[in-house]
Design a protein around this motif. Structure first.
Motif, PDB file in Angstrom:
ATOM      1  N   LEU A 272      10.542  -8.655  -5.691  1.00  0.00           N
ATOM      2  CA  LEU A 272      10.594  -9.918  -4.947  1.00  0.00           C
ATOM      3  C   LEU A 272      10.070  -9.741  -3.524  1.00  0.00           C
ATOM      4  O   LEU A 272       9.316 -10.569  -3.019  1.00  0.00           O
ATOM      5  N   HIS A 273      10.464  -8.638  -2.884  1.00  0.00           N
ATOM      6  CA  HIS A 273       9.955  -8.348  -1.528  1.00  0.00           C
ATOM      7  C   HIS A 273       8.436  -8.173  -1.565  1.00  0.00           C
ATOM      8  O   HIS A 273       7.717  -8.654  -0.687  1.00  0.00           O
ATOM      9  N   THR A 274       7.957  -7.463  -2.587  1.00  0.00           N
ATOM     10  CA  THR A 274       6.513  -7.220  -2.733  1.00  0.00           C
ATOM     11  C   THR A 274       5.764  -8.531  -2.935  1.00  0.00           C
ATOM     12  O   THR A 274       4.732  -8.775  -2.305  1.00  0.00           O
ATOM     13  N   PHE A 275       6.297  -9.397  -3.813  1.00  0.00           N
ATOM     14  CA  PHE A 275       5.659 -10.702  -4.063  1.00  0.00           C
ATOM     15  C   PHE A 275       5.555 -11.478  -2.750  1.00  0.00           C
ATOM     16  O   PHE A 275       4.526 -12.093  -2.449  1.00  0.00           O
ATOM     17  N   SER A 276       6.639 -11.468  -1.979  1.00  0.00           N
ATOM     18  CA  SER A 276       6.675 -12.208  -0.721  1.00  0.00           C
ATOM     19  C   SER A 276       5.626 -11.674   0.259  1.00  0.00           C
ATOM     20  O   SER A 276       4.894 -12.436   0.886  1.00  0.00           O
ATOM     21  N   LYS A 277       5.541 -10.340   0.375  1.00  0.00           N
ATOM     22  CA  LYS A 277       4.600  -9.726   1.322  1.00  0.00           C
ATOM     23  C   LYS A 277       3.146  -9.967   0.914  1.00  0.00           C
ATOM     24  O   LYS A 277       2.271 -10.103   1.762  1.00  0.00           O
ATOM     25  N   LEU A 278       2.896 -10.003  -0.407  1.00  0.00           N
ATOM     26  CA  LEU A 278       1.519 -10.186  -0.889  1.00  0.00           C
ATOM     27  C   LEU A 278       1.167 -11.653  -1.101  1.00  0.00           C
ATOM     28  O   LEU A 278       0.020 -11.981  -1.390  1.00  0.00           O
ATOM     29  N   GLY A 279       2.172 -12.533  -0.989  1.00  0.00           N
ATOM     30  CA  GLY A 279       1.920 -13.963  -1.168  1.00  0.00           C
ATOM     31  C   GLY A 279       1.599 -14.334  -2.595  1.00  0.00           C
ATOM     32  O   GLY A 279       0.726 -15.159  -2.863  1.00  0.00           O
ATOM     33  N   VAL A 280       2.300 -13.703  -3.554  1.00  0.00           N
ATOM     34  CA  VAL A 280       2.061 -13.980  -4.979  1.00  0.00           C
ATOM     35  C   VAL A 280       3.388 -14.332  -5.654  1.00  0.00           C
ATOM     36  O   VAL A 280       4.454 -14.200  -5.054  1.00  0.00           O
ATOM     37  N   ASP A 281       3.302 -14.757  -6.940  1.00  0.00           N
ATOM     38  CA  ASP A 281       4.495 -15.217  -7.656  1.00  0.00           C
ATOM     39  C   ASP A 281       4.883 -14.353  -8.842  1.00  0.00           C
ATOM     40  O   ASP A 281       5.950 -14.543  -9.431  1.00  0.00           O
ATOM     41  N   ASP A 282       3.987 -13.452  -9.265  1.00  0.00           N
ATOM     42  CA  ASP A 282       4.328 -12.665 -10.457  1.00  0.00           C
ATOM     43  C   ASP A 282       3.746 -11.256 -10.395  1.00  0.00           C
ATOM     44  O   ASP A 282       2.952 -10.928  -9.513  1.00  0.00           O
ATOM     45  N   ARG A 283       4.142 -10.440 -11.364  1.00  0.00           N
ATOM     46  CA  ARG A 283       3.761  -9.026 -11.409  1.00  0.00           C
ATOM     47  C   ARG A 283       2.245  -8.831 -11.512  1.00  0.00           C
ATOM     48  O   ARG A 283       1.663  -8.009 -10.806  1.00  0.00           O
ATOM     49  N   THR A 284       1.624  -9.590 -12.405  1.00  0.00           N
ATOM     50  CA  THR A 284       0.176  -9.429 -12.620  1.00  0.00           C
ATOM     51  C   THR A 284      -0.601  -9.731 -11.340  1.00  0.00           C
ATOM     52  O   THR A 284      -1.505  -8.979 -10.949  1.00  0.00           O
ATOM     53  N   ALA A 285      -0.234 -10.833 -10.686  1.00  0.00           N
ATOM     54  CA  ALA A 285      -0.912 -11.208  -9.437  1.00  0.00           C
ATOM     55  C   ALA A 285      -0.683 -10.151  -8.357  1.00  0.00           C
ATOM     56  O   ALA A 285      -1.598  -9.820  -7.592  1.00  0.00           O
ATOM     57  N   ALA A 286       0.527  -9.601  -8.311  1.00  0.00           N
ATOM     58  CA  ALA A 286       0.844  -8.577  -7.307  1.00  0.00           C
ATOM     59  C   ALA A 286      -0.057  -7.360  -7.481  1.00  0.00           C
ATOM     60  O   ALA A 286      -0.627  -6.839  -6.521  1.00  0.00           O
ATOM     61  N   VAL A 287      -0.200  -6.918  -8.728  1.00  0.00           N
ATOM     62  CA  VAL A 287      -1.058  -5.753  -9.017  1.00  0.00           C
ATOM     63  C   VAL A 287      -2.512  -6.069  -8.682  1.00  0.00           C
ATOM     64  O   VAL A 287      -3.215  -5.277  -8.044  1.00  0.00           O
ATOM     65  N   THR A 288      -2.969  -7.255  -9.096  1.00  0.00           N
ATOM     66  CA  THR A 288      -4.361  -7.655  -8.845  1.00  0.00           C
ATOM     67  C   THR A 288      -4.675  -7.673  -7.356  1.00  0.00           C
ATOM     68  O   THR A 288      -5.677  -7.105  -6.902  1.00  0.00           O
ATOM     69  N   VAL A 289      -3.807  -8.312  -6.566  1.00  0.00           N
ATOM     70  CA  VAL A 289      -4.014  -8.420  -5.116  1.00  0.00           C
ATOM     71  C   VAL A 289      -3.958  -7.029  -4.465  1.00  0.00           C
ATOM     72  O   VAL A 289      -4.782  -6.692  -3.606  1.00  0.00           O
ATOM     73  N   ALA A 290      -2.996  -6.213  -4.886  1.00  0.00           N
ATOM     74  CA  ALA A 290      -2.855  -4.870  -4.307  1.00  0.00           C
ATOM     75  C   ALA A 290      -4.097  -4.025  -4.590  1.00  0.00           C
ATOM     76  O   ALA A 290      -4.557  -3.264  -3.730  1.00  0.00           O
ATOM     77  N   LEU A 291      -4.664  -4.165  -5.773  1.00  0.00           N
ATOM     78  CA  LEU A 291      -5.896  -3.416  -6.120  1.00  0.00           C
ATOM     79  C   LEU A 291      -7.077  -3.925  -5.295  1.00  0.00           C
ATOM     80  O   LEU A 291      -7.879  -3.131  -4.775  1.00  0.00           O
ATOM     81  N   GLU A 292      -7.188  -5.249  -5.175  1.00  0.00           N
ATOM     82  CA  GLU A 292      -8.299  -5.839  -4.413  1.00  0.00           C
ATOM     83  C   GLU A 292      -8.282  -5.390  -2.963  1.00  0.00           C
ATOM     84  O   GLU A 292      -9.324  -5.177  -2.340  1.00  0.00           O
ATOM     85  N   ARG A 293      -7.076  -5.272  -2.389  1.00  0.00           N
ATOM     86  CA  ARG A 293      -6.972  -4.910  -0.963  1.00  0.00           C
ATOM     87  C   ARG A 293      -6.945  -3.407  -0.726  1.00  0.00           C
ATOM     88  O   ARG A 293      -6.819  -2.962   0.407  1.00  0.00           O
ATOM     89  N   GLY A 294      -7.012  -2.634  -1.797  1.00  0.00           N
ATOM     90  CA  GLY A 294      -6.999  -1.185  -1.618  1.00  0.00           C
ATOM     91  C   GLY A 294      -5.621  -0.617  -1.317  1.00  0.00           C
ATOM     92  O   GLY A 294      -5.493   0.542  -0.936  1.00  0.00           O
TER      93      GLY A 294
END
Length: 209
Positions: free
Chosen positions: A183-205
């Motif tokens: 939940l903290h990770t979703f909030s920091k990355l501005g996403v709502d789910d696990r898949t989006a969190a991984v996708t955004v984290a990969l895109e940003r390095g």
């Protein structure tokens, strides 16, 4: 005149040959050895004791960051100048945290490279302007990039397809704690789910598979 002893660590022979030619044009530089990966670099440092290692980051066998960490712990007097094509925030931060004295991109003008080698030999930190800008931006930027180590661990396991239950077991924490980290990770990355969190984290390095 005492010359600055330099070791080159890069897995591309053409790059090493170009650097040898470039650095040898300076009367105060001496290229004492070459390495094609981090493990070779570590062995070469043991044998040759250079003052400055020009280190690439992505290499086979042992990557640049692992080599930097080992060299700095065993030979703290050896300065390491990263010379790479990679400028993601995570690459820069990992290299600097491992103990790199400087960080340059391979498109750096030759005079800037020469200056950086001389400064590094004196133990002075050197960052090329784009890298300095990235680091400053990261320090001033929003909390989105500032995932804790545990949050990164959890996210890396999510990226590998593990369920909350499996992550909890692997990290020896409760499932509720895993959910809280996510939940903290979703909030920091501005996403709502696990898949989006991984996708955004990969895109940003922030995360690498």
């Amino acid at each position: 005149m005492s010359r600055i002893r330099i070791l080159l660590a890069d897995d591309h022979p053409v790059v090493r040959a170009g650097l040898v030619g470039l650095l040898s044009s300076q009367p105060d530089f001496e290229v004492v050895g070459e390495a094609a990966n981090g493990q070779e670099a570590l062995r070469a440092v043991e044998q040759l004791l250079p003052q400055v290692v020009l280190m690439d980051l992505r290499m086979p066998v042992m990557d640049g960051v692992s080599a930097i960490r080992q060299i700095r712990s065993r030979f703290p007097q050896v300065q390491i100048l990263v010379l790479t094509t990679y400028d993601t925030d995570s690459d820069i931060v990992r290299a600097v945290e491992a103990g790199a004295t400087g960080y340059l991109l391979k498109d750096v003008p030759r005079e800037e490279l020469f200056r950086a080698v001389r400064l590094c030999a004196r133990g002075e930190a050197v960052l090329s302007p784009p890298v300095a800008a990235r680091l400053l931006g990261r320090m001033r930027g929003p909390a989105e990039e500032n995932l804790s180590l545990r949050e990164l661990e959890v996210l890396a396991l999510v990226a590998r397809g593990l369920s909350n239950k499996e992550i909890a077991r692997k990290l020896k924490i409760s499932e509720a704690t895993v959910k809280t980290h996510l939940l903290h990770t979703f909030s920091k990355l501005g996403v709502d789910d696990r898949t989006a969190a991984v996708t955004v984290a990969l895109e940003r390095g922030i995360l690498r598979l």
